[in-house]
Write a protein that holds these residues in place. Structure first.
Motif, PDB file in Angstrom:
ATOM      1  N   ASP A 282     -12.475   5.462   0.220  1.00  0.00           N
ATOM      2  CA  ASP A 282     -13.008   6.819   0.277  1.00  0.00           C
ATOM      3  C   ASP A 282     -12.973   7.375   1.694  1.00  0.00           C
ATOM      4  OD1 ASP A 282     -13.499   6.739  -2.423  1.00  0.00           O
ATOM      5  OD2 ASP A 282     -15.595   6.095  -2.205  1.00  0.00           O
ATOM      6  N   ASP A 283     -12.963   6.486   2.681  1.00  0.00           N
ATOM      7  CA  ASP A 283     -12.908   6.922   4.077  1.00  0.00           C
ATOM      8  C   ASP A 283     -11.484   7.134   4.571  1.00  0.00           C
ATOM      9  OD1 ASP A 283     -12.009   4.341   4.133  1.00  0.00           O
ATOM     10  OD2 ASP A 283     -13.490   3.592   5.551  1.00  0.00           O
ATOM     11  N   GLY A 284     -10.513   6.959   3.658  1.00  0.00           N
ATOM     12  CA  GLY A 284      -9.123   7.172   4.022  1.00  0.00           C
ATOM     13  C   GLY A 284      -8.416   5.947   4.560  1.00  0.00           C
ATOM     14  N   ARG A 285      -9.157   4.873   4.793  1.00  0.00           N
ATOM     15  CA  ARG A 285      -8.523   3.656   5.297  1.00  0.00           C
ATOM     16  C   ARG A 285      -7.708   2.991   4.206  1.00  0.00           C
ATOM     17  NH1 ARG A 285     -13.259   0.670   8.916  1.00  0.00           N
ATOM     18  NH2 ARG A 285     -13.570   2.395  10.409  1.00  0.00           N
ATOM     19  N   VAL A 286      -6.559   2.462   4.601  1.00  0.00           N
ATOM     20  CA  VAL A 286      -5.659   1.823   3.643  1.00  0.00           C
ATOM     21  C   VAL A 286      -5.627   0.319   3.884  1.00  0.00           C
ATOM     22  CG1 VAL A 286      -3.311   1.719   2.729  1.00  0.00           C
ATOM     23  CG2 VAL A 286      -4.245   3.910   3.485  1.00  0.00           C
ATOM     24  N   GLY A 287      -5.911  -0.441   2.841  1.00  0.00           N
ATOM     25  CA  GLY A 287      -5.810  -1.889   2.899  1.00  0.00           C
ATOM     26  C   GLY A 287      -4.864  -2.380   1.823  1.00  0.00           C
ATOM     27  N   LEU A 288      -5.009  -3.621   1.439  1.00  0.00           N
ATOM     28  CA  LEU A 288      -4.166  -4.212   0.396  1.00  0.00           C
ATOM     29  C   LEU A 288      -5.027  -4.671  -0.774  1.00  0.00           C
ATOM     30  CD1 LEU A 288      -1.787  -6.441   2.572  1.00  0.00           C
ATOM     31  CD2 LEU A 288      -1.197  -4.284   1.436  1.00  0.00           C
ATOM     32  N   LEU A 289      -4.424  -4.708  -1.940  1.00  0.00           N
ATOM     33  CA  LEU A 289      -5.126  -5.238  -3.105  1.00  0.00           C
ATOM     34  C   LEU A 289      -5.576  -6.673  -2.835  1.00  0.00           C
ATOM     35  CD1 LEU A 289      -6.089  -4.987  -6.030  1.00  0.00           C
ATOM     36  CD2 LEU A 289      -3.784  -5.628  -6.778  1.00  0.00           C
ATOM     37  N   ALA A 290      -4.787  -7.418  -2.060  1.00  0.00           N
ATOM     38  CA  ALA A 290      -5.165  -8.792  -1.722  1.00  0.00           C
ATOM     39  C   ALA A 290      -6.530  -8.847  -1.042  1.00  0.00           C
ATOM     40  CB  ALA A 290      -4.104  -9.411  -0.803  1.00  0.00           C
ATOM     41  N   ASP A 291      -6.863  -7.842  -0.228  1.00  0.00           N
ATOM     42  CA  ASP A 291      -8.167  -7.806   0.426  1.00  0.00           C
ATOM     43  C   ASP A 291      -9.290  -7.704  -0.603  1.00  0.00           C
ATOM     44  OD1 ASP A 291      -6.789  -7.762   2.872  1.00  0.00           O
ATOM     45  OD2 ASP A 291      -6.742  -5.567   2.889  1.00  0.00           O
ATOM     46  N   GLU A 292      -9.060  -6.912  -1.636  1.00  0.00           N
ATOM     47  CA  GLU A 292     -10.075  -6.742  -2.680  1.00  0.00           C
ATOM     48  C   GLU A 292     -10.220  -8.026  -3.505  1.00  0.00           C
ATOM     49  OE1 GLU A 292     -11.667  -3.879  -2.310  1.00  0.00           O
ATOM     50  OE2 GLU A 292     -10.173  -3.461  -0.756  1.00  0.00           O
ATOM     51  N   LEU A 293      -9.101  -8.674  -3.767  1.00  0.00           N
ATOM     52  CA  LEU A 293      -9.162  -9.943  -4.502  1.00  0.00           C
ATOM     53  C   LEU A 293      -9.952 -10.976  -3.710  1.00  0.00           C
ATOM     54  CD1 LEU A 293      -5.499 -10.352  -5.857  1.00  0.00           C
ATOM     55  CD2 LEU A 293      -7.419  -9.099  -6.856  1.00  0.00           C
ATOM     56  N   SER A 294      -9.767 -10.956  -2.392  1.00  0.00           N
ATOM     57  CA  SER A 294     -10.465 -11.910  -1.536  1.00  0.00           C
ATOM     58  C   SER A 294     -11.976 -11.693  -1.580  1.00  0.00           C
ATOM     59  CB  SER A 294      -9.949 -11.776  -0.101  1.00  0.00           C
ATOM     60  OG  SER A 294     -10.448 -12.793   0.716  1.00  0.00           O
ATOM     61  N   LYS A 295     -12.410 -10.436  -1.681  1.00  0.00           N
ATOM     62  CA  LYS A 295     -13.841 -10.146  -1.809  1.00  0.00           C
ATOM     63  C   LYS A 295     -14.418 -10.781  -3.068  1.00  0.00           C
ATOM     64  CE  LYS A 295     -13.558  -5.569   0.372  1.00  0.00           C
ATOM     65  NZ  LYS A 295     -13.704  -4.109   0.088  1.00  0.00           N
TER      66      LYS A 295
END
Length: 444
Positions: A282-295
């Motif tokens: 929502d803040d415009g930052r772009v990460g990877l789906l892998a980061d979400e899986l790691s959470k």
């Protein structure tokens, strides 16, 4: 104190537990293990396990030593080496660079290490991906039918709606997938992802041809559908493999699920997910789906065993990441086992006899499994009769059909048996099929 009808003040009614625990899918493996133990003299075509003859105990120690030396050679201090095997380690995994290098060399999958999450087998990878992608009750996970029971079980545990995409006699059907997508959207649901095993599928043994892979990727990009590609059998099968969907992926439409259970050894319990899809916050930052899986992983298993990762890394380093070379002998063995099963079936059941019995089968080019259609109800009761009276065990194909299909079909696994066991097992299986079919014909 025990007993089927004993109730105490602390007893829990099963109806008060999660509904998935009453789903027959979750009883599948327990039932097969139980029947195998109950009939130890039976020849079992049920387990999809690697052949034990390839394992040498000392190799584990050599792999571990090699990885520790690798860390030292790359500047790690004795304290850092000790931490690498004794402590928890990074949630996303500590051997991602080595896995990424192996994927480039062996599969032509060129992704940055940070797009990889090291998991407890491919099963955890499925759990993480499905949990991340399915947000609302109207989100649907499409699966090839028949399909691996592990993905079905994950969906049940997570209360995820499944949509079955029926295979044809030739395997995966693009037309059936398109129809399933349209049907789900017409019902107000959102097809979120499609799971399949494109190479030597469990349980059918089918493989997607190259042109169909290209068409599937085009469909996925057009329909904004993610493909969950599970690939456990590619590198333990003979011949030149068709490129993975991920290697052909130009739109980041594929989440690639991998496992070292078949290519190295199941006891390591190490798998991975390649999830290089961009995720914008929502803040415009772009990460990877892998980061979400790691959470998610941090709240499920915290991290994958550092010791197991070290052993896997050592094995990969020994062959410069080329698992295909490490598994060259195994691929020949499994290919020979599949050919032997198919040859014995053809000998014991010539074409005219097959027609009489209503029997037909697939002829996979590799992998561990093939499907066999029969002329009777291949249920648990039939399996028990096969084990008890004929000394042979197989898996009912109905276990693998989320759409309630496969009632007159069974799965054979070719991976775990010796040539002599295959010969005797097929003889027993054919005797069972003939007996079961004749009993059906005598019924009023």
């Amino acid at each position: 104190m025990s007993g089927k009808n004993v109730a105490t003040s602390s007893s829990i009614r099963k109806s008060e537990l999660h509904s998935s625990l009453s789903d027959p899918v979750l009883d599948t493996m327990n039932f097969l293990n139980e029947i195998t133990l109950r009939y130890p003299g039976a020849i079992s075509f049920a387990p999809g396990r690697p052949y034990d003859g390839f394992f040498e105990t000392e190799q584990v120690l050599a792999h571990l030593r090699r990885y520790l030396d690798h860390l030292t050679d790359h500047g790690a201090s004795p304290a850092q080496v000790r931490t690498a095997v004794y402590q928890y380690g990074p949630t996303a995994g500590q051997i991602r660079e080595i896995i990424a290098d192996s994927l480039r060399r062996d599969e032509g999958i060129d992704v940055p290490p940070e797009s990889i999450v090291v998991t407890v087998g491919a099963q955890e990878a499925m759990m993480l991906v499905v949990r991340a992608l399915i947000r609302d009750p109207d989100d649907v996970l499409l699966v090839s039918s028949p399909c691996y029971v592990g993905i079905t079980g994950v969906a049940r545990l997570l209360d995820v709606t499944l949509g079955a995409v029926a295979e044809t006699t030739d395997g995966f059907s693009l037309a059936n997938l398109e129809a399933a997508i349209r049907a789900e959207r017409a019902a107000g649901r959102r097809p979120r992802a499609f799971y399949l095993v494109p190479d030597h599928a469990n349980p059918s043994g089918s493989t997607l041809p190259g042109p169909v892979r290209a068409q599937l990727l085009e469909l996925a990009a057009r329909e904004h559908l993610l493909i969950l590609e599970d690939t456990p059998y590619r590198l333990v099968s003979p011949g030149e493999p068709v490129p993975t969907l991920k290697a052909l992926d130009r739109h980041r439409s594929v989440v690639h699920l991998g496992s070292y259970s078949k290519t190295l050894f199941p006891g390591a319990r190490v798998g991975f997910a390649v999830a290089d899809q961009p995720v914008t916050g929502d803040d415009g930052r772009v990460g990877l789906l892998a980061d979400e899986l790691s959470k998610i992983k941090s709240m499920v298993t915290v991290n994958t065993s550092s010791l197991s990762q070290a052993v896997v890394a050592g094995a990969l380093l020994a062959v410069d990441g080329r698992l295909s070379e490490l598994n060259a002998k195994a691929a020949v063995h499994y290919g020979d086992a599949m050919r032997r099963v198919l040859d014995r079936l053809a000998e014991r059941l010539p074409e005219s006899r097959r027609a009489e019995l209503g029997v037909r089968w697939h002829e996979p080019s590799g992998g561990f499994f093939l499907g066999l259609t029969v002329g009777f109800e291949a249920d648990d009761a039939a399996l028990t009769r096969a084990a008890e009276e004929f000394g042979v065990i197989w898996t009912p194909m109905r276990y693998f059909h989320p759409d309630d299909g496969g009632r007159r079909a069974l799965r054979l696994s070719v991976s775990y048996l010796s040539p002599e066991e295959i010969d005797e097992g097929i003889t027993r299986l054919v005797a069972f099929i003939e007996s079961e079919t004749s009993h059906r014909d005598l019924e009023p």
